[in-house]
Design a protein around this motif. Structure first.
Motif, PDB file in Angstrom:
ATOM      1  N   MET A   1       0.850  -1.197   0.000  1.00 47.42           N
ATOM      2  CA  MET A   1       0.000   0.000   0.000  1.00 47.42           C
ATOM      3  C   MET A   1       0.888   1.251   0.000  1.00 47.42           C
ATOM      4  N   THR A   2       0.568   2.206  -0.883  1.00 49.12           N
ATOM      5  CA  THR A   2       1.371   3.418  -1.001  1.00 49.12           C
ATOM      6  C   THR A   2       0.706   4.563  -0.246  1.00 49.12           C
ATOM      7  N   TYR A   3       1.491   5.195   0.634  1.00 49.79           N
ATOM      8  CA  TYR A   3       0.979   6.314   1.418  1.00 49.79           C
ATOM      9  C   TYR A   3       1.568   7.625   0.900  1.00 49.79           C
ATOM     10  N   ALA A   4       0.701   8.606   0.714  1.00 39.47           N
ATOM     11  CA  ALA A   4       1.168   9.933   0.323  1.00 39.47           C
ATOM     12  C   ALA A   4       1.608  10.742   1.531  1.00 39.47           C
ATOM     13  N   ILE A   5       1.027  10.439   2.694  1.00 36.94           N
ATOM     14  CA  ILE A   5       1.364  11.130   3.941  1.00 36.94           C
ATOM     15  C   ILE A   5       1.590  10.076   5.014  1.00 36.94           C
ATOM     16  N   GLU A   6       2.736  10.164   5.693  1.00 35.00           N
ATOM     17  CA  GLU A   6       3.037   9.256   6.794  1.00 35.00           C
ATOM     18  C   GLU A   6       3.692  10.045   7.927  1.00 35.00           C
ATOM     19  N   ALA A   7       3.199   9.871   9.105  1.00 33.77           N
ATOM     20  CA  ALA A   7       3.809  10.505  10.277  1.00 33.77           C
ATOM     21  C   ALA A   7       3.880   9.480  11.394  1.00 33.77           C
ATOM     22  N   GLU A   8       5.022   9.419  12.045  1.00 35.27           N
ATOM     23  CA  GLU A   8       5.226   8.430  13.108  1.00 35.27           C
ATOM     24  C   GLU A   8       5.834   9.112  14.336  1.00 35.27           C
ATOM     25  N   GLY A   9       5.128   9.032  15.432  1.00 34.42           N
ATOM     26  CA  GLY A   9       5.653   9.502  16.709  1.00 34.42           C
ATOM     27  C   GLY A   9       5.974  10.977  16.770  1.00 34.42           C
ATOM     28  N   LEU A  10       5.210  11.820  16.088  1.00 34.97           N
ATOM     29  CA  LEU A  10       5.495  13.250  16.085  1.00 34.97           C
ATOM     30  C   LEU A  10       5.221  13.862  17.457  1.00 34.97           C
ATOM     31  N   THR A  11       6.189  14.615  17.954  1.00 35.33           N
ATOM     32  CA  THR A  11       5.983  15.380  19.175  1.00 35.33           C
ATOM     33  C   THR A  11       6.367  16.833  18.910  1.00 35.33           C
ATOM     34  N   LYS A  12       5.682  17.737  19.613  1.00 40.10           N
ATOM     35  CA  LYS A  12       5.994  19.160  19.492  1.00 40.10           C
ATOM     36  C   LYS A  12       5.558  19.865  20.765  1.00 40.10           C
ATOM     37  N   ARG A  13       6.508  20.598  21.356  1.00 34.71           N
ATOM     38  CA  ARG A  13       6.212  21.388  22.542  1.00 34.71           C
ATOM     39  C   ARG A  13       6.555  22.844  22.242  1.00 34.71           C
ATOM     40  N   PHE A  14       5.678  23.750  22.628  1.00 35.60           N
ATOM     41  CA  PHE A  14       5.916  25.178  22.446  1.00 35.60           C
ATOM     42  C   PHE A  14       6.283  25.801  23.786  1.00 35.60           C
ATOM     43  N   GLY A  15       7.274  26.688  23.768  1.00 32.52           N
ATOM     44  CA  GLY A  15       7.711  27.325  24.995  1.00 32.52           C
ATOM     45  C   GLY A  15       8.824  26.543  25.658  1.00 32.52           C
TER      46      GLY A  15
END
Length: 321
Positions: A1-15
């Protein structure tokens, strides 16, 4: 299966690195080529932050993401060549005409002036803006600016398109026009990631839906699958005589095993395990002498799914970080 969008384990903290706001806490997202991925979540859930990372506007603290097979951090410039982005607010230059806005973007994408003018004309016609093409964008209505903004994101014929609440502020008719645009984009082979505060929009457009809450993906499935996950079906009944609501409440509680919920329109809704309860309900209503104006058996709506999963019906988009 072909994915156009893949994200794994994204983290983001501001400040502050330890006390700042944790917007994303290890989310995974995936959208197959040529489909629409709907991303839902309450205010502050992290939807816009995820879009900004995937569109290379900000970098994640950890995790990885690929768009069109390209790493959004290491190959950000290449990612930008294949994507289109429409944010929550129109970003066109209000001192330029509709045509000038689109031609400028075309030339920034290395089109010749002639190619950019042809593409601008195509998009202005597609979005029903041809008659206003020579007017400054600041004279456009809010809906017209929204359509021009979406047209601007399509100048380069992107294969992956991020739509962050694209129909906010549009009236119902224009919203449905925008839905048709999204369907045409997918028919042409594009992949769309859609965040929206209109649950019926996700139900109408999305092939799959990820529900985000407090920086986590708490559910992922097709719209139909999510409705099944929440459990069973819903039996809705409205008696012809509102004075019989109490009797109907007692009857439904007995046959369904749980107390039905009123909706303020003299209508009761109760969760049931299967459709086998329908003939039972009809027979009991008849024997109790309760006549009804409405009786339906249906899967839960996405609104009911959303409320069950997140505990809120407020789907207004998060404020900008």
């Amino acid at each position: 299966m072909t994915y156009a969008i893949e994200a794994e384990g994204l983290t983001k903290r501001f400040g502050n690195a330890t006390t700042g706001t944790l917007a994303l806490d290890g989310i995974d997202l995936a959208a197959r080529e040529g489909t629409v991925l709907g991303v839902l979540g309450p205010n502050g859930a992290g939807k816009t932050t995820a879009v900004r990372i995937l569109a290379t506007l900000i970098k994640p603290d950890s995790g990885q993401a690929r768009v069109g097979g390209l790493d959004v951090v290491r190959q950000a410039e290449d990612v930008r060549r294949i994507i289109g982005l429409t944010g929550q607010y129109a970003s066109v230059d209000e001192d330029l005409t509709g045509t000038q806005n689109l031609v400028m973007i075309g030339q920034l994408l290395d089109m010749s002036a002639a190619q950019a003018r042809v593409r601008a004309a195509e998009l202005l016609e597609w979005f029903d803006l041809s008659e206003a093409a020579g007017r400054m964008a600041k004279t456009y209505s809010g809906g017209m600016r929204r359509r021009l903004d979406l047209a601007a994101s399509l100048v380069g014929r992107p294969s992956v398109i991020f739509l962050d609440e694209p129909t906010t502020g549009l009236d119902p008719a224009k919203r449905e026009d925008m839905w048709d645009v999204v369907r045409r984009l997918v028919d042409d082979g594009s992949t769309v990631l859609l965040t929206t505060q209109y649950l019926e929009e996700a139900d109408a457009l999305a092939d799959e839906i990820s529900v985000i809450d407090r920086g986590h993906v708490i559910a992922h499935d097709t719209p139909h699958g999510l409705k099944r996950v929440v459990g069973g079906q819903w039996l809705t009944i409205r008696p012809s005589d509102p004075a019989q609501l109490d009797a109907l409440t007692a009857l439904l509680a007995e046959i369904a095993g749980s107390r039905p919920q009123p909706d303020g329109r003299d209508t009761l809704t109760v969760s049931v395990e299967s459709d086998e309860i329908l003939p039972v309900a009809v027979a009991r209503l008849h024997s109790a002498g309760i006549r009804v104006d409405e009786l339906s058996l249906h899967l839960p709506s996405l609104d009911e799914v959303f409320f069950t999963l997140t505990g809120t019906r407020n789907t207004a988009e998060e404020s900008a970080a």
